[in-house]
Scaffold this motif. Structure first.
Motif, PDB file in Angstrom:
ATOM      1  N   GLU A 164       0.815  -1.211   0.000  1.00  9.80           N
ATOM      2  CA  GLU A 164       0.000   0.000   0.000  1.00  9.80           C
ATOM      3  C   GLU A 164       0.853   1.267   0.000  1.00  9.80           C
ATOM      4  O   GLU A 164       0.407   2.321  -0.468  1.00  9.80           O
ATOM      5  N   PRO A 169      -3.075   6.894  -1.410  1.00 10.58           N
ATOM      6  CA  PRO A 169      -4.428   6.340  -1.533  1.00 10.58           C
ATOM      7  C   PRO A 169      -5.398   7.304  -2.196  1.00 10.58           C
ATOM      8  O   PRO A 169      -5.203   8.521  -2.175  1.00 10.58           O
ATOM      9  N   HIS A 170      -6.437   6.738  -2.798  1.00  7.06           N
ATOM     10  CA  HIS A 170      -7.556   7.512  -3.320  1.00  7.06           C
ATOM     11  C   HIS A 170      -8.463   7.810  -2.132  1.00  7.06           C
ATOM     12  O   HIS A 170      -8.909   6.894  -1.424  1.00  7.06           O
ATOM     13  N   LEU A 173     -11.951   5.995  -1.946  1.00  5.57           N
ATOM     14  CA  LEU A 173     -11.786   4.542  -1.842  1.00  5.57           C
ATOM     15  C   LEU A 173     -11.251   4.153  -0.471  1.00  5.57           C
ATOM     16  O   LEU A 173     -11.650   3.123   0.086  1.00  5.57           O
ATOM     17  N   LEU A 200     -11.913   6.241 -12.693  1.00  7.07           N
ATOM     18  CA  LEU A 200     -10.841   6.100 -11.715  1.00  7.07           C
ATOM     19  C   LEU A 200      -9.503   6.031 -12.440  1.00  7.07           C
ATOM     20  O   LEU A 200      -9.400   5.484 -13.543  1.00  7.07           O
ATOM     21  N   SER A 201      -8.476   6.545 -11.779  1.00  6.00           N
ATOM     22  CA  SER A 201      -7.233   6.862 -12.492  1.00  6.00           C
ATOM     23  C   SER A 201      -6.371   5.669 -12.866  1.00  6.00           C
ATOM     24  O   SER A 201      -5.593   5.750 -13.814  1.00  6.00           O
ATOM     25  N   ASN A 204      -5.496  -0.437 -10.246  1.00  9.33           N
ATOM     26  CA  ASN A 204      -5.658  -0.840  -8.843  1.00  9.33           C
ATOM     27  C   ASN A 204      -6.893  -0.211  -8.222  1.00  9.33           C
ATOM     28  O   ASN A 204      -7.616  -0.854  -7.457  1.00  9.33           O
ATOM     29  N   ASN A 205      -7.146   1.062  -8.538  1.00  9.95           N
ATOM     30  CA  ASN A 205      -8.334   1.728  -8.005  1.00  9.95           C
ATOM     31  C   ASN A 205      -9.611   1.099  -8.553  1.00  9.95           C
ATOM     32  O   ASN A 205     -10.601   0.931  -7.829  1.00  9.95           O
ATOM     33  N   LYS A 206      -9.600   0.752  -9.833  1.00  8.15           N
ATOM     34  CA  LYS A 206     -10.773   0.108 -10.432  1.00  8.15           C
ATOM     35  C   LYS A 206     -11.002  -1.267  -9.814  1.00  8.15           C
ATOM     36  O   LYS A 206     -12.144  -1.656  -9.533  1.00  8.15           O
ATOM     37  N   GLU A 208     -10.101  -2.191  -6.835  1.00  7.51           N
ATOM     38  CA  GLU A 208     -10.578  -2.010  -5.469  1.00  7.51           C
ATOM     39  C   GLU A 208     -12.052  -1.644  -5.456  1.00  7.51           C
ATOM     40  O   GLU A 208     -12.813  -2.144  -4.614  1.00  7.51           O
ATOM     41  N   TRP A 209     -12.499  -0.799  -6.363  1.00  5.84           N
ATOM     42  CA  TRP A 209     -13.912  -0.404  -6.418  1.00  5.84           C
ATOM     43  C   TRP A 209     -14.784  -1.649  -6.624  1.00  5.84           C
ATOM     44  O   TRP A 209     -15.764  -1.857  -5.899  1.00  5.84           O
TER      45      TRP A 209
END
Length: 295
Positions: A164, A169-170, A173, A200-201, A204-206, A208-209
């Motif tokens: 991490e 972090p976002h 999220l 989402l940028s 990994n963010n996608k 996680e969503w």
């Protein structure tokens, strides 16, 4: 297995027995604290720290973080007796998840005084997140930057902290993650619903969503929706150091086992075993293998 962090100036055989008791109990459970029967609240005291730890872990596993924190706040530990430092770590972590003030003071005390090394990376991660969400950017960068320098990579929690620490972090999220991890499922879903996953940028963010949406769907429960989002996690370009992928495969496998669609379950559980370089790898691979043997 977890390093409980039991230290005392007078570490006698009884102290060792306490440590072995907790270690053995969690090892036998394989992390499945949800299978525990409730412990009488009269046993949740500073005179019964091993049983207290088990009850607190059970509450946290079931999303009852407020009640767990209440127990943690009520505990006092005799400075001359065995000290369960893991309880201090749990208290700070739970306070961050619940967005409680002064969580940083608890974690800073743990980092300064705990003579061991395990969970220090994780404590730094939660400390940095506390400062991040409170708009203290310099403090976030300071403690996030220490994660790779402090502690050991013995526990999955510490390996996760290293993973991490690679990226900032976002904000939303992270708020959704902490809300989910503390059992505030409606709040987590509300936060996620404000985000357009396609905007989402990064991958990994996608991932996680979709992963959070899948876990929330399991709480409903809505198996079809959970499978949809877990599958989306796996379909995205992957980083094999991210635990979302193998866990998504295992969760899909578990759903198909419940549906008695064993061929599909076997396919997804075997896929989970393809990932080998992520936090908690031994725990999740063991779980996938146990499920495969049960088919």
């Amino acid at each position: 297995a977890i390093e409980i962090g039991v230290y005392s100036n007078n570490f006698n055989e009884l102290d060792q027995l306490h440590a072995v008791f907790v270690f053995s109990y969690f090892s036998l459970l394989g992390g499945e604290t949800n299978s525990l029967n409730p412990i009488s609240t009269t046993m949740v005291t500073d005179q019964n720290l091993p049983l207290t730890l088990i009850e607190i872990e059970r509450l946290l596993h079931r999303g009852k973080s407020d009640k767990a924190l209440s127990h943690l706040n009520e505990l006092t530990q005799d400075p001359e007796a065995v000290r369960f430092w893991y309880l201090d770590y749990l208290r700070g972590r739970t306070m961050v998840r619940l967005l409680r003030p002064n969580a940083d003071l608890v974690l800073l005390k743990y980092l300064e005084h705990y003579p061991g090394e395990t969970y220090k990376k994780s404590a730094l991660m939660y400390l940095s997140w506390y400062y991040f969400l409170n708009g203290q950017k310099e403090e976030f960068e300071k403690y996030n930057g220490r994660i790779m320098e402090v502690g050991t990579r013995f526990s999955g929690a510490d390996i996760l902290a290293e993973f991490e620490s690679r990226n900032e972090p976002h904000t939303d999220l992270l708020k959704a993650r902490l809300a989910y991890d503390s059992g505030r499922y409606n709040q987590a879903d509300s936060i996620l619903s404000t985000l357009d996953v396609d905007k989402l940028s990064n991958t990994n963010n996608k991932q996680e969503w979709h992963y959070r949406k899948a876990r929330l769907a399991q709480e409903t429960p809505d198996d079809a929706l959970a499978i949809y989002h877990f599958t989306k996690v796996v379909e995205l370009p992957f980083d094999d150091s991210n635990y979302y992928l193998p866990v998504s495969c295992i969760k899909i496998g578990e759903i198909y086992i419940e549906k008695r669609e064993f061929d599909k379950a076997e396919l997804w559980l075997n896929k989970a075993l393809e990932y080998k370089n992520y936090p908690y790898v031994a725990d999740y691979q063991r779980k996938a293998k146990i499920l495969l043997r049960s088919l």
